[in-house]
Design a protein around this motif. Structure first.
Motif, PDB file in Angstrom:
ATOM      1  N   LYS A  40     -17.498 137.841 -95.220  1.00 29.35           N
ATOM      2  CA  LYS A  40     -16.702 137.375 -94.085  1.00 29.35           C
ATOM      3  C   LYS A  40     -17.264 136.087 -93.516  1.00 29.35           C
ATOM      4  O   LYS A  40     -18.438 135.800 -93.632  1.00 29.35           O
ATOM      5  CB  LYS A  40     -16.715 138.444 -92.982  1.00 29.35           C
ATOM      6  N   GLU A  41     -16.401 135.318 -92.910  1.00 34.14           N
ATOM      7  CA  GLU A  41     -16.835 134.084 -92.261  1.00 34.14           C
ATOM      8  C   GLU A  41     -17.091 134.361 -90.781  1.00 34.14           C
ATOM      9  O   GLU A  41     -16.630 135.358 -90.237  1.00 34.14           O
ATOM     10  CB  GLU A  41     -15.724 133.016 -92.376  1.00 34.14           C
ATOM     11  N   ILE A  42     -17.825 133.410 -90.151  1.00 30.92           N
ATOM     12  CA  ILE A  42     -17.967 133.452 -88.700  1.00 30.92           C
ATOM     13  C   ILE A  42     -16.579 133.208 -88.083  1.00 30.92           C
ATOM     14  O   ILE A  42     -15.845 132.346 -88.539  1.00 30.92           O
ATOM     15  CB  ILE A  42     -18.906 132.321 -88.227  1.00 30.92           C
ATOM     16  N   GLU A  43     -16.238 134.001 -87.091  1.00 30.77           N
ATOM     17  CA  GLU A  43     -14.894 133.863 -86.521  1.00 30.77           C
ATOM     18  C   GLU A  43     -14.835 133.215 -85.155  1.00 30.77           C
ATOM     19  O   GLU A  43     -13.821 132.665 -84.760  1.00 30.77           O
ATOM     20  CB  GLU A  43     -14.279 135.260 -86.379  1.00 30.77           C
ATOM     21  N   LYS A  64     -12.474 126.013 -87.681  1.00 34.10           N
ATOM     22  CA  LYS A  64     -11.360 126.856 -87.255  1.00 34.10           C
ATOM     23  C   LYS A  64     -11.880 128.114 -86.575  1.00 34.10           C
ATOM     24  O   LYS A  64     -11.694 129.218 -87.041  1.00 34.10           O
ATOM     25  CB  LYS A  64     -10.456 127.173 -88.445  1.00 34.10           C
ATOM     26  N   LEU A  65     -12.549 127.898 -85.473  1.00 39.17           N
ATOM     27  CA  LEU A  65     -13.167 129.009 -84.760  1.00 39.17           C
ATOM     28  C   LEU A  65     -12.428 129.298 -83.472  1.00 39.17           C
ATOM     29  O   LEU A  65     -11.929 128.395 -82.820  1.00 39.17           O
ATOM     30  CB  LEU A  65     -14.620 128.658 -84.432  1.00 39.17           C
ATOM     31  N   LYS A  66     -12.397 130.573 -83.126  1.00 38.16           N
ATOM     32  CA  LYS A  66     -11.811 130.946 -81.841  1.00 38.16           C
ATOM     33  C   LYS A  66     -12.898 130.835 -80.769  1.00 38.16           C
ATOM     34  O   LYS A  66     -14.036 131.225 -80.991  1.00 38.16           O
ATOM     35  CB  LYS A  66     -11.258 132.369 -81.914  1.00 38.16           C
ATOM     36  N   LEU A  67     -12.498 130.304 -79.633  1.00 38.86           N
ATOM     37  CA  LEU A  67     -13.460 130.004 -78.582  1.00 38.86           C
ATOM     38  C   LEU A  67     -13.667 131.187 -77.639  1.00 38.86           C
ATOM     39  O   LEU A  67     -12.712 131.827 -77.225  1.00 38.86           O
ATOM     40  CB  LEU A  67     -12.902 128.810 -77.809  1.00 38.86           C
ATOM     41  N   ILE A  68     -14.941 131.451 -77.308  1.00 39.40           N
ATOM     42  CA  ILE A  68     -15.246 132.424 -76.252  1.00 39.40           C
ATOM     43  C   ILE A  68     -16.023 131.702 -75.165  1.00 39.40           C
ATOM     44  O   ILE A  68     -17.065 131.099 -75.442  1.00 39.40           O
ATOM     45  CB  ILE A  68     -16.121 133.600 -76.744  1.00 39.40           C
ATOM     46  N   GLU A  69     -15.527 131.750 -73.949  1.00 40.10           N
ATOM     47  CA  GLU A  69     -16.188 131.075 -72.828  1.00 40.10           C
ATOM     48  C   GLU A  69     -16.354 132.048 -71.661  1.00 40.10           C
ATOM     49  O   GLU A  69     -15.585 132.023 -70.708  1.00 40.10           O
ATOM     50  CB  GLU A  69     -15.356 129.870 -72.385  1.00 40.10           C
ATOM     51  N   PRO A  70     -17.377 132.903 -71.719  1.00 40.20           N
ATOM     52  CA  PRO A  70     -17.508 133.948 -70.697  1.00 40.20           C
ATOM     53  C   PRO A  70     -17.807 133.418 -69.292  1.00 40.20           C
ATOM     54  O   PRO A  70     -17.629 134.147 -68.325  1.00 40.20           O
ATOM     55  CB  PRO A  70     -18.674 134.808 -71.207  1.00 40.20           C
TER      56      PRO A  70
END
Ligand code: XMP
Length: 325
Positions: free
Chosen positions: A128-131, A169-175
Motif C-alpha cells: 500500500k502507498e501512504i495515503e 496525491k495525498l489527502k490532507l489532515i490538519e487537526p
C-alpha cells in the motif's frame, strides 16, 4: 483544562475514523510547536502508522536536528526519520543573494527532498502507498492563505500552507486548523510536550539562510549559528527568554576593522535582534540592560572566529521587518 482534553479525545477519534484501520500518514516536523503537537496527536491516534520526517536543510540552528530527534523519538515516542539534505540545499543556494530567491530555493528543495523520502517510506508488510499528509496548519494560517494578501504574503513568500499537497496525491489532515497559537500551546502541555518546546520562539522555514545576508555558504552559516547560540544561551541564563517574542543573530556581509591583542583584524559584523510583539505584524525592539549586551558582545567577538564587531538592532516594525531579509 476540560475543553482541551475533550478536544484531544474528539480529534483522536476523528483521525482514527478518517484514516481507518490500516492506512498510513506522513508529515514534516521542524521541532517547532505546531508540527510537534500535530505529530504527537497523530501518534496518539495511530501510533507508528504515522511517519514524521525532519529534513535537515543545512540552515538549522546549532545541534537542532539532533535535539529534535532526541525530543521527538525518546521523549514523545514519535516515529521519526531524519534526513540530512544539507549538501543539496547549500549547493542550490550557491551564489544566491536575493532573499526571495533563497526562500524559493529552500521551499522547492524541501518539497523535492520530502517527496523523495516519503516515496521511500513504504508501509510495513504491504504494498500500500501512504495515503495522508499531516500538516500543522493553524487557524491564522488558514485565514491568511484564504483572504490575506497583506505584507507577509507580498513582501515575503511564506510556504507553510499548500504546496506539498499539489505534488503528491495525498489527502490532507490538519487537526489544528481551528486553533489559535495559545490553544496549540495548551494542547502541547496536556500532551506532555516540554514547556521549553511549547514556548519556543518562532523560527522561519528558510532558517539561517535569511540570517546570513548575502551569499549563504557553510562557513557563513557556521559563524551566524555560533553567534546565535551564544546570544540565545545568554538570554536564557538571564531569565529573559519568555519576555522576548523572538531573538536571533544575523551575519552582515561587510567587513570592519578591529583590534585583538596587538593585532589589527578585519572581519565581519554580527547584528543582534530581539523583539516584543503580540502578533508579529508590529513589533518593538527589546530593551536589554547594558551589562547584558556587553557580555553577549564580548563573548561573540572572543568565541566566534570571523567576527570583529557586534551591533544591536534598534528598529521597530514597521518600518523594519523582524527578519533582516
Ligand atoms: P517579518 O520579517 O515578516 O517576520 O516581520 C514576521 C515573522 O515571520 C517570520 N518569517 C518567516 N517564517 N518563512 C517562515 O516560516 C519565512 O520565509 C519567513 N519570513 C519571516 C519571522 O521569523 C517572524 O516571526
Amino acid at each position: 483544562n476540560w475543553s482541551m482534553k475533550n478536544f484531544i479525545d474528539t480529534e483522536i477519534n476523528r483521525i482514527r475514523t478518517l484514516v481507518g484501520p490500516d492506512a498510513e500518514v506522513i508529515g514534516a516536523v521542524s521541532g517547532g510547536v505546531d508540527s510537534t503537537v500535530a505529530a504527537k496527536l497523530m501518534t496518539e491516534a495511530i501510533g507508528d502508522r504515522f511517519h514524521a520526517i525532519l529534513v535537515d536543510n543545512g540552515v538549522l540552528r546549532k545541534d537542532e536536528a539532533k535535539n529534535v530527534k532526541e525530543t521527538l523519538t525518546k521523549g514523545l515516542g514519535i516515529n521519526l526519520t531524519v534526513v540530512d539534505a544539507s549538501d543539496e540545499f547549500l549547493d542550490k543556494l550557491k551564489g544566491v543573494t536575493d532573499p526571495e530567491k533563497k526562500r524559493k530555493i529552500i521551499g522547492n528543495t524541501f518539497i523535492h527532498v520530502f517527496e523523495r523520502v516519503a516515496a521511500q517510506i513504504k508501509p510495513k508488510n504491504t504494498d500500500k502507498e501512504i495515503e495522508f499528509l499531516l500538516q500543522g496548519t493553524l487557524y491564522p494560517d488558514v485565514i491568511e492563505s484564504i483572504s490575506f494578501k497583506g505584507p507577509s504574503q507580498t513582501i515575503k513568500t511564506h510556504h507553510n500552507v499548500g504546496g506539498l499537497l499539489d505534488n503528491m496525491k495525498l489527502k490532507l489532515i490538519e487537526p489544528l486548523r481551528e486553533l489559535f497559537k495559545d490553544e496549540v500551546r495548551e494542547l502541547g502541555e496536556i500532551l506532555g510536550i516540554s514547556h521549553e518546546l511549547v514556548w519556543r520562539h518562532p523560527f522561519p522555514g528558510p532558517g539561517i539562510a535569511i540570517r546570513v545576508l548575502g551569499e549563504v555558504t557553510r562557513e557563513q552559516v557556521a559563524i551566524a549559528r555560533a553567534a546565535d547560540h551564544i546570544y540565545i544561551e545568554e538570554i536564557r541564563k538571564a531569565g529573559l527568554y519568555n519576555k522576548i517574542a523572538q531573538a536571533f543573530a544575523c551575519l552582515l556581509p561587510v567587513k570592519s576593522v578591529g583590534v585583538m591583542g596587538d593585532q589589527r583584524t578585519y572581519e565581519q559584523v554580527i547584528a543582534l535582534r530581539a523583539i516584543e510583539t503580540s502578533d508579529f505584524m508590529t513589533a518593538d525592539w527589546f530593551c536589554f540592560e547594558p551589562a547584558f549586551l556587553k557580555k553577549v558582545s564580548s563573548r561573540i567577538v572572543n568565541e566566534v572566529d570571523g567576527v570583529a564587531r557586534v551591533t544591536y538592532d534598534i528598529t521597530s516594525k514597521p518600518p523594519a521587518t523582524v527578519e533582516w531579509e
